[in-house]
Design a protein around this motif. Structure first.
Motif, PDB file in Angstrom:
ATOM      1  N   CYS A   1       0.813  -1.220   0.000  1.00  0.00           N
ATOM      2  CA  CYS A   1       0.000   0.000   0.000  1.00  0.00           C
ATOM      3  C   CYS A   1       0.847   1.270   0.000  1.00  0.00           C
ATOM      4  O   CYS A   1       0.305   2.378  -0.094  1.00  0.00           O
ATOM      5  CB  CYS A   1      -0.937   0.009   1.209  1.00  0.00           C
ATOM      6  SG  CYS A   1      -2.140  -1.339   1.189  1.00  0.00           S
ATOM      7  N   ARG A   2       2.194   1.114   0.111  1.00  0.00           N
ATOM      8  CA  ARG A   2       3.115   2.268   0.169  1.00  0.00           C
ATOM      9  C   ARG A   2       2.685   3.221   1.283  1.00  0.00           C
ATOM     10  O   ARG A   2       2.736   4.439   1.160  1.00  0.00           O
ATOM     11  CB  ARG A   2       3.154   3.015  -1.162  1.00  0.00           C
ATOM     12  CG  ARG A   2       3.218   2.141  -2.413  1.00  0.00           C
ATOM     13  CD  ARG A   2       4.541   1.448  -2.600  1.00  0.00           C
ATOM     14  NE  ARG A   2       4.609   0.801  -3.904  1.00  0.00           N
ATOM     15  CZ  ARG A   2       4.690  -0.510  -4.102  1.00  0.00           C
ATOM     16  NH1 ARG A   2       4.723  -1.335  -3.073  1.00  0.00           N
ATOM     17  NH2 ARG A   2       4.766  -1.013  -5.326  1.00  0.00           N
ATOM     18  N   ALA A   3       2.255   2.623   2.401  1.00  0.00           N
ATOM     19  CA  ALA A   3       1.663   3.410   3.493  1.00  0.00           C
ATOM     20  C   ALA A   3       2.323   3.052   4.819  1.00  0.00           C
ATOM     21  O   ALA A   3       2.808   1.931   5.015  1.00  0.00           O
ATOM     22  CB  ALA A   3       0.162   3.140   3.587  1.00  0.00           C
ATOM     23  N   PHE A   4       2.324   4.002   5.751  1.00  0.00           N
ATOM     24  CA  PHE A   4       2.686   3.683   7.122  1.00  0.00           C
ATOM     25  C   PHE A   4       1.617   2.742   7.683  1.00  0.00           C
ATOM     26  O   PHE A   4       0.434   2.835   7.340  1.00  0.00           O
ATOM     27  CB  PHE A   4       2.775   4.949   7.959  1.00  0.00           C
ATOM     28  CG  PHE A   4       3.961   5.804   7.624  1.00  0.00           C
ATOM     29  CD1 PHE A   4       5.183   5.592   8.236  1.00  0.00           C
ATOM     30  CD2 PHE A   4       3.854   6.817   6.676  1.00  0.00           C
ATOM     31  CE1 PHE A   4       6.287   6.383   7.914  1.00  0.00           C
ATOM     32  CE2 PHE A   4       4.946   7.607   6.344  1.00  0.00           C
ATOM     33  CZ  PHE A   4       6.170   7.389   6.964  1.00  0.00           C
ATOM     34  N   PHE A   5       2.050   1.835   8.551  1.00  0.00           N
ATOM     35  CA  PHE A   5       1.161   0.795   9.080  1.00  0.00           C
ATOM     36  C   PHE A   5       1.309   0.780  10.593  1.00  0.00           C
ATOM     37  O   PHE A   5       2.414   0.590  11.110  1.00  0.00           O
ATOM     38  CB  PHE A   5       1.543  -0.559   8.476  1.00  0.00           C
ATOM     39  CG  PHE A   5       0.573  -1.672   8.733  1.00  0.00           C
ATOM     40  CD1 PHE A   5      -0.457  -1.925   7.839  1.00  0.00           C
ATOM     41  CD2 PHE A   5       0.693  -2.471   9.860  1.00  0.00           C
ATOM     42  CE1 PHE A   5      -1.356  -2.965   8.062  1.00  0.00           C
ATOM     43  CE2 PHE A   5      -0.201  -3.502  10.099  1.00  0.00           C
ATOM     44  CZ  PHE A   5      -1.229  -3.760   9.186  1.00  0.00           C
ATOM     45  N   VAL A   6       0.193   1.000  11.311  1.00  0.00           N
ATOM     46  CA  VAL A   6       0.239   1.115  12.772  1.00  0.00           C
ATOM     47  C   VAL A   6      -0.647   0.029  13.380  1.00  0.00           C
ATOM     48  O   VAL A   6      -1.874   0.074  13.266  1.00  0.00           O
ATOM     49  CB  VAL A   6      -0.221   2.507  13.245  1.00  0.00           C
ATOM     50  CG1 VAL A   6      -0.098   2.606  14.765  1.00  0.00           C
ATOM     51  CG2 VAL A   6       0.594   3.600  12.569  1.00  0.00           C
ATOM     52  N   SER A   7      -0.017  -0.953  13.998  1.00  0.00           N
ATOM     53  CA  SER A   7      -0.752  -2.044  14.637  1.00  0.00           C
ATOM     54  C   SER A   7      -0.821  -1.825  16.139  1.00  0.00           C
ATOM     55  O   SER A   7       0.150  -1.376  16.762  1.00  0.00           O
ATOM     56  CB  SER A   7      -0.069  -3.385  14.340  1.00  0.00           C
ATOM     57  OG  SER A   7       1.248  -3.417  14.867  1.00  0.00           O
ATOM     58  N   ALA A   8      -1.978  -2.136  16.718  1.00  0.00           N
ATOM     59  CA  ALA A   8      -2.161  -2.103  18.171  1.00  0.00           C
ATOM     60  C   ALA A   8      -2.672  -3.477  18.591  1.00  0.00           C
ATOM     61  O   ALA A   8      -3.760  -3.893  18.162  1.00  0.00           O
ATOM     62  CB  ALA A   8      -3.133  -1.002  18.577  1.00  0.00           C
ATOM     63  N   LEU A   9      -1.900  -4.182  19.423  1.00  0.00           N
ATOM     64  CA  LEU A   9      -2.143  -5.589  19.702  1.00  0.00           C
ATOM     65  C   LEU A   9      -2.353  -5.838  21.192  1.00  0.00           C
ATOM     66  O   LEU A   9      -2.202  -4.935  22.009  1.00  0.00           O
ATOM     67  CB  LEU A   9      -0.952  -6.426  19.212  1.00  0.00           C
ATOM     68  CG  LEU A   9      -0.459  -6.145  17.788  1.00  0.00           C
ATOM     69  CD1 LEU A   9       0.766  -6.995  17.480  1.00  0.00           C
ATOM     70  CD2 LEU A   9      -1.562  -6.391  16.775  1.00  0.00           C
ATOM     71  N   TYR A  10      -2.666  -7.095  21.532  1.00  0.00           N
ATOM     72  CA  TYR A  10      -2.784  -7.446  22.948  1.00  0.00           C
ATOM     73  C   TYR A  10      -1.601  -8.288  23.408  1.00  0.00           C
ATOM     74  O   TYR A  10      -1.623  -8.882  24.470  1.00  0.00           O
ATOM     75  CB  TYR A  10      -4.122  -8.130  23.225  1.00  0.00           C
ATOM     76  CG  TYR A  10      -4.198  -9.627  22.967  1.00  0.00           C
ATOM     77  CD1 TYR A  10      -4.519 -10.509  23.987  1.00  0.00           C
ATOM     78  CD2 TYR A  10      -3.973 -10.148  21.696  1.00  0.00           C
ATOM     79  CE1 TYR A  10      -4.612 -11.871  23.764  1.00  0.00           C
ATOM     80  CE2 TYR A  10      -4.066 -11.501  21.464  1.00  0.00           C
ATOM     81  CZ  TYR A  10      -4.389 -12.367  22.490  1.00  0.00           C
ATOM     82  OH  TYR A  10      -4.481 -13.715  22.254  1.00  0.00           O
ATOM     83  N   PHE A  11      -0.556  -8.309  22.576  1.00  0.00           N
ATOM     84  CA  PHE A  11       0.726  -8.854  22.985  1.00  0.00           C
ATOM     85  C   PHE A  11       1.812  -7.985  22.384  1.00  0.00           C
ATOM     86  O   PHE A  11       1.558  -7.147  21.526  1.00  0.00           O
ATOM     87  CB  PHE A  11       0.905 -10.310  22.549  1.00  0.00           C
ATOM     88  CG  PHE A  11       0.261 -10.658  21.243  1.00  0.00           C
ATOM     89  CD1 PHE A  11      -0.784 -11.559  21.195  1.00  0.00           C
ATOM     90  CD2 PHE A  11       0.684 -10.080  20.049  1.00  0.00           C
ATOM     91  CE1 PHE A  11      -1.387 -11.885  19.985  1.00  0.00           C
ATOM     92  CE2 PHE A  11       0.092 -10.394  18.849  1.00  0.00           C
ATOM     93  CZ  PHE A  11      -0.953 -11.307  18.816  1.00  0.00           C
ATOM     94  N   GLU A  12       3.041  -8.195  22.852  1.00  0.00           N
ATOM     95  CA  GLU A  12       4.142  -7.319  22.457  1.00  0.00           C
ATOM     96  C   GLU A  12       4.459  -7.462  20.963  1.00  0.00           C
ATOM     97  O   GLU A  12       4.208  -8.492  20.360  1.00  0.00           O
ATOM     98  CB  GLU A  12       5.386  -7.658  23.293  1.00  0.00           C
ATOM     99  CG  GLU A  12       5.184  -7.402  24.774  1.00  0.00           C
ATOM    100  CD  GLU A  12       6.141  -8.174  25.645  1.00  0.00           C
ATOM    101  OE1 GLU A  12       7.086  -8.786  25.093  1.00  0.00           O
ATOM    102  OE2 GLU A  12       5.952  -8.186  26.873  1.00  0.00           O
ATOM    103  N   GLY A  13       5.024  -6.391  20.397  1.00  0.00           N
ATOM    104  CA  GLY A  13       5.440  -6.435  19.003  1.00  0.00           C
ATOM    105  C   GLY A  13       4.563  -5.655  18.054  1.00  0.00           C
ATOM    106  O   GLY A  13       4.802  -5.640  16.852  1.00  0.00           O
ATOM    107  N   GLY A  14       3.531  -4.987  18.568  1.00  0.00           N
ATOM    108  CA  GLY A  14       2.772  -4.063  17.739  1.00  0.00           C
ATOM    109  C   GLY A  14       3.516  -2.742  17.641  1.00  0.00           C
ATOM    110  O   GLY A  14       4.412  -2.458  18.429  1.00  0.00           O
ATOM    111  N   GLY A  15       3.147  -1.939  16.666  1.00  0.00           N
ATOM    112  CA  GLY A  15       3.806  -0.641  16.563  1.00  0.00           C
ATOM    113  C   GLY A  15       3.700  -0.032  15.188  1.00  0.00           C
ATOM    114  O   GLY A  15       2.700  -0.222  14.493  1.00  0.00           O
ATOM    115  N   ILE A  16       4.738   0.683  14.791  1.00  0.00           N
ATOM    116  CA  ILE A  16       4.694   1.523  13.593  1.00  0.00           C
ATOM    117  C   ILE A  16       5.714   1.035  12.577  1.00  0.00           C
ATOM    118  O   ILE A  16       6.902   0.904  12.899  1.00  0.00           O
ATOM    119  CB  ILE A  16       4.955   2.998  13.959  1.00  0.00           C
ATOM    120  CG1 ILE A  16       3.887   3.487  14.947  1.00  0.00           C
ATOM    121  CG2 ILE A  16       4.956   3.881  12.717  1.00  0.00           C
ATOM    122  CD1 ILE A  16       4.418   3.914  16.266  1.00  0.00           C
TER     123      ILE A  16
END
Length: 303
Positions: free
Chosen positions: A189-204
């Motif tokens: 998608c040539r886009a920034f991707f921001v994940s929010a999770l319920y375990f470690e390792g989510g982010g930007i």
């Protein structure tokens, strides 16, 4: 011209409450505490995990955007107080149907719109949720914002739909990490991707899938300053021009070349010119244009 914003992904830390009778009130309280932990940081966007709607709401507790309940009010009050956007996980009731949604809240605390999870799991359908209809783009004050939720990440049709819409940033509230699929979505998608999770390792992740900030056992919020004024290029026919660009514009331009991939991202760090201004000035070839030209050349060679 440079378009900087400060983005935060919040780690959900209350998974142990699943199935507990007091889960709803505890999750609502925990959500407020998690948001307050990043208050005063000058954020432009905060993203919360899908775990919030999963643990804090059943179908009967879905909220109407026109008459916000406890969860939407929490997001709206924080957004207005901090003057930032929020992409918050919530079950929404729209037109008599209930969706697993990412609600987009403006810096004034207004409801801008929502992305509804397009590909529900079978258990969600049995619960009474209705799938969304595909990609959604919301115009934030700083750019084009899209969303995907959890199981969605597995479906190419949705990803390619977003790629055609050219979002600046995709939020991913989830109870599933997705692994390398996150990188594929960012790159495709040539886009920034921001994940929010319920375990470690989510982010930007940046638009080539490189991590900029991730949650871990010490950091419950991943925070990064990103620049939406970007151009994604291939190294072919472009790389030889990079030294001249850097000598001319110095700190007013930044070129990032990740390992082993062959594209680069050119960022304008100036108020005087955009990344596309530099692309035109130096006759640089955008990654997508390069691929299109290569595909056309191969088609002609086969004829």
């Amino acid at each position: 011209m440079s378009r900087h914003l400060k983005v935060a992904s919040l780690l959900f830390t209350q998974a142990h409450l699943s199935g507990e009778p007091n889960a709803r009130e505890a999750v609502l309280r925990g959500t407020r505490e998690s948001l307050n932990s990043v208050a005063g940081l000058g954020l432009d966007l905060v993203v919360t995990s899908e775990s919030i709607e999963a643990l804090a709401q059943n179908v009967e507790q879905a909220e109407d955007p026109a008459r916000p309940g406890s969860l939407l009010q929490t997001y709206m009050e924080f957004a207005a107080r901090e003057r930032c956007h929020v992409a918050g996980s919530v079950k929404l009731r729209v037109g008599g149907r209930v969706h697993n949604s990412a609600a987009f809240i403006s810096p004034k605390g207004d409801f801008l719109g929502a992305y509804h999870k397009t590909y529900l799991t079978s258990s969600e359908i049995q619960e009474g949720l209705t799938p969304g209809k595909g990609p959604v783009i919301v115009d934030a004050s700083w750019g084009r914002l899209g969303g995907a939720i959890c199981f969605d990440l597995n479906f190419d049709e949705l990803r390619l739909g977003y790629a055609a819409l050219r979002p600046d940033l995709i939020v991913f509230p989830s109870m599933y990490h997705g692994g390398f699929m996150q990188k594929i979505w960012a790159y495709s998608c040539r886009a920034f991707f921001v994940s929010a999770l319920y375990f470690e390792g989510g982010g930007i992740l940046d638009p080539l899938g490189e991590p900029l900030a991730l949650t871990d056992c010490y950091n419950f919020a991943a925070i990064a300053r990103i620049n939406l004024d970007r151009a994604v290029l291939h190294l072919d026919f472009n790389r030889a021009k990079f030294p001249e660009i850097l000598r001319k514009y110095r700190e007013e331009v930044r070129i990032v070349i990740p390992p082993n991939l062959a594209p680069a991202i050119l960022y304008s760090e100036s108020e005087k010119r955009s990344a596309m201004d530099i692309v035109r000035e130096f006759d640089l070839k955008l990654l997508d244009h390069y691929f299109e030209e290569s595909a056309a050349a191969n088609a002609r060679a086969r004829a």
